[in-house]
Scaffold this motif. Structure first.
Motif, PDB file in Angstrom:
ATOM      1  N   ILE A 156       0.968  -0.947   0.060  1.00 21.95           N
ATOM      2  CA  ILE A 156       0.137   0.031   0.194  1.00 21.95           C
ATOM      3  C   ILE A 156       0.796   1.319  -0.134  1.00 21.95           C
ATOM      4  N   LYS A 157       1.878   1.234   0.896  1.00 25.93           N
ATOM      5  CA  LYS A 157       2.938   2.310   0.727  1.00 25.93           C
ATOM      6  C   LYS A 157       3.256   2.791  -0.654  1.00 25.93           C
ATOM      7  N   PHE A 158       3.742   1.555  -1.501  1.00 25.50           N
ATOM      8  CA  PHE A 158       4.488   1.849  -2.722  1.00 25.50           C
ATOM      9  C   PHE A 158       3.347   2.650  -3.639  1.00 25.50           C
ATOM     10  N   PHE A 159       2.145   2.204  -3.444  1.00 26.53           N
ATOM     11  CA  PHE A 159       1.018   2.736  -4.298  1.00 26.53           C
ATOM     12  C   PHE A 159       0.793   4.274  -3.865  1.00 26.53           C
ATOM     13  N   LYS A 160       0.795   4.489  -2.511  1.00 22.69           N
ATOM     14  CA  LYS A 160       0.361   5.947  -1.949  1.00 22.69           C
ATOM     15  C   LYS A 160       1.734   6.846  -2.257  1.00 22.69           C
ATOM     16  N   GLU A 161       2.906   6.275  -2.343  1.00 17.56           N
ATOM     17  CA  GLU A 161       3.929   7.207  -2.651  1.00 17.56           C
ATOM     18  C   GLU A 161       4.038   7.525  -4.049  1.00 17.56           C
ATOM     19  N   ILE A 162       3.246   6.869  -4.990  1.00 20.11           N
ATOM     20  CA  ILE A 162       3.308   7.292  -6.462  1.00 20.11           C
ATOM     21  C   ILE A 162       2.623   8.716  -6.512  1.00 20.11           C
ATOM     22  N   GLU A 163       3.221   9.709  -7.137  1.00 22.61           N
ATOM     23  CA  GLU A 163       2.954  10.946  -7.458  1.00 22.61           C
ATOM     24  C   GLU A 163       1.570  10.967  -8.431  1.00 22.61           C
ATOM     25  N   ILE A 164       0.456  10.612  -7.743  1.00 22.47           N
ATOM     26  CA  ILE A 164      -0.694  10.397  -8.828  1.00 22.47           C
ATOM     27  C   ILE A 164      -0.953  11.723  -9.518  1.00 22.47           C
ATOM     28  N   ALA A 165      -0.837  12.877  -8.967  1.00 21.73           N
ATOM     29  CA  ALA A 165      -1.222  14.259  -9.694  1.00 21.73           C
ATOM     30  C   ALA A 165      -0.626  14.140 -10.932  1.00 21.73           C
ATOM     31  N   GLU A 166       0.586  13.595 -10.858  1.00 17.08           N
ATOM     32  CA  GLU A 166       1.579  13.638 -12.347  1.00 17.08           C
ATOM     33  C   GLU A 166       1.220  12.511 -13.357  1.00 17.08           C
ATOM     34  N   VAL A 167       0.046  11.591 -12.951  1.00 24.38           N
ATOM     35  CA  VAL A 167      -0.449  10.493 -13.730  1.00 24.38           C
ATOM     36  C   VAL A 167      -1.560  10.721 -14.429  1.00 24.38           C
ATOM     37  N   ASP A 168      -1.794  10.859 -15.604  1.00 22.14           N
ATOM     38  CA  ASP A 168      -3.171  11.276 -16.269  1.00 22.14           C
ATOM     39  C   ASP A 168      -3.967   9.943 -16.385  1.00 22.14           C
ATOM     40  N   ALA A 169      -3.271   8.962 -16.316  1.00 22.62           N
ATOM     41  CA  ALA A 169      -4.262   7.536 -16.533  1.00 22.62           C
ATOM     42  C   ALA A 169      -3.556   6.563 -16.032  1.00 22.62           C
ATOM     43  N   PHE A 170      -4.113   5.840 -14.933  1.00 21.77           N
ATOM     44  CA  PHE A 170      -3.583   4.749 -14.280  1.00 21.77           C
ATOM     45  C   PHE A 170      -4.491   3.321 -14.571  1.00 21.77           C
ATOM     46  N   ILE A 171      -3.882   2.768 -15.501  1.00 20.65           N
ATOM     47  CA  ILE A 171      -4.332   1.319 -16.028  1.00 20.65           C
ATOM     48  C   ILE A 171      -4.032   0.023 -15.196  1.00 20.65           C
ATOM     49  N   SER A 172      -5.039  -0.871 -14.905  1.00 11.90           N
ATOM     50  CA  SER A 172      -5.012  -2.142 -14.109  1.00 11.90           C
ATOM     51  C   SER A 172      -5.894  -3.136 -15.226  1.00 11.90           C
TER      52      SER A 172
END
Length: 386
Positions: free
Chosen positions: A157-173
């Protein structure tokens, strides 16, 4: 039409690995649809083409030299969108974010792994570790594994929360359950940035399928996670009854020797380990493909089997299993990890030719929804709306 740069750890090559193959298919389908696509990577896997760019620094992924190489490529080729393909470590994504900041292009992060795997992974290791331990000490070992499970869930969870999500325009799973889990980790303002796009497969309407033998196929890297030992123990209880059938294992890995040792210990004569081979010909001549993994991200080999009318039977131990297999229609899904239920399902497939024929035909039809030509439309819709 937009210019795209796909950034991955390994060169995007067909048939080399899961992420590499998926990236190759995406790249080719985008090119067919008129996009200009460049490929950037650290580890070469094949001869370089005119659209391939290899990063110079291999050890420090997010080095200044690599950042400059990506920034220069974006400027030179007027890249509109970076697609970061799937490495489960932050360096690759951080590299793309640094380059995006310098160029004001868009960034798509495609995560090719299962963000929910920690629970299943630790159940698996706990089971194996406790197998031969002292009965008196088992409670202590159990407590230890619960602590470790908690630690690794927090780490993931820490790995994902540390992603600078504001800089990612689309997150694909790859699965809607993955997407919903990831959405819950970030503020509401970013929830619309999360999308589900499954992996594609190449279909050929003119593909000729050779006559099939009495072969039960296992395809995959021979790691602990794949749990081939489960299938071997299942076959131990069946092989005397079905002497005209055999299991063929295609793949290699760090557990190959152990799985062969288990085969010898169980005195299984009709199990063939063929090593790392191109799997296509084995899919064509096999009737059944078995999966006994503790967890998977997607399970591409199940799609490959369905493509060639090779019926999948698998534990319902990962979220995408039910996306691929509709139980009793195009394959068999088994309750994790019910060995007797698996034996019963496998016996049904072996003994009833009419069921096999029906499931094989349905498999070849249902796999069409994963056709690369269809999946790329989802990508194009996303790319054109960024």
């Amino acid at each position: 039409m937009k210019n795209i740069c796909i950034v991955s750890e390994c060169q995007q090559v067909l048939g080399v690995g899961g992420t590499e193959t998926v990236s190759y298919l995406l790249k080719n389908e985008l090119i067919k649809n008129g996009y200009h696509v460049w490929s950037m990577y650290f580890i070469p896997k094949a001869s370089k083409t005119e659209i391939d760019i290899e990063f110079p620094e291999k050890q420090d992924i997010c080095s200044n030299e690599n950042i400059r190489t990506l920034i220069d490529a974006i400027k030179k080729h007027k890249i509109d969108i970076i697609i970061s393909q799937g490495a489960p470590f932050k360096g690759l994504l951080e590299l793309c974010i640094e380059a995006k900041r310098a160029n004001k292009c868009k960034l798509v992060y495609c995560y090719h792994f299962n963000p929910l795997k920690a629970n299943r992974e630790f159940n698996d290791y706990k089971e194996r570790y406790l197998l031969n331990r002292s009965f008196i000490l088992k409670p202590l070992y159990s407590l230890y594994f619960e602590f470790k499970r908690h630690f690794f869930i927090k780490r993931d969870i820490k790995f994902f929360k540390e992603i600078e999500i504001a800089e990612v325009d689309a997150f694909i799973s790859l699965n809607k359950d993955f997407t919903n889990f990831l959405r819950g980790l970030y503020p509401n303002e970013f929830k619309e940035r999360f999308h589900t796009i499954p992996n594609p497969i190449v279909l050929d309407d003119n593909e000729l399928i050779s006559e099939k033998g009495n072969i039960i196929l296992f395809v995959g890297r021979l790691t602990y996670q794949k749990r081939l030992d489960r299938l071997l123990n299942i076959w131990k209880k069946m092989h005397h009854t079905f002497k005209n059938w055999k299991i063929v294992v295609v793949g290699d890995g760090e557990y190959a020797n152990e799985y062969q040792r288990i085969t010898e210990k169980l005195q299984l004569k009709n199990v063939d380990f063929v090593g790392q081979k191109a799997s296509e010909e084995y899919f064509k001549k096999s009737k059944i493909i078995c999966m006994t993994s503790s967890h998977e991200s997607f399970g591409m080999v199940l799609l490959e089997g369905q493509k060639y009318g090779c019926i999948p039977i698998a534990y319902n131990s990962f979220e995408s299993a039910s996306d691929i297999i509709r139980h009793g229609y195009n394959g068999i899904l088994i309750t994790p990890f019910n060995e007797q239920e698996y034996i019963n399902g496998l016996k049904t497939l072996i003994m009833d030719e009419s069921i096999r024929e029906s499931l094989a035909n349905n498999s070849k039809d249902s796999v069409k929804k994963f056709d690369a030509k269809i999946i790329v439309k989802k990508w194009i819709h996303l790319l054109e709306t960024l």
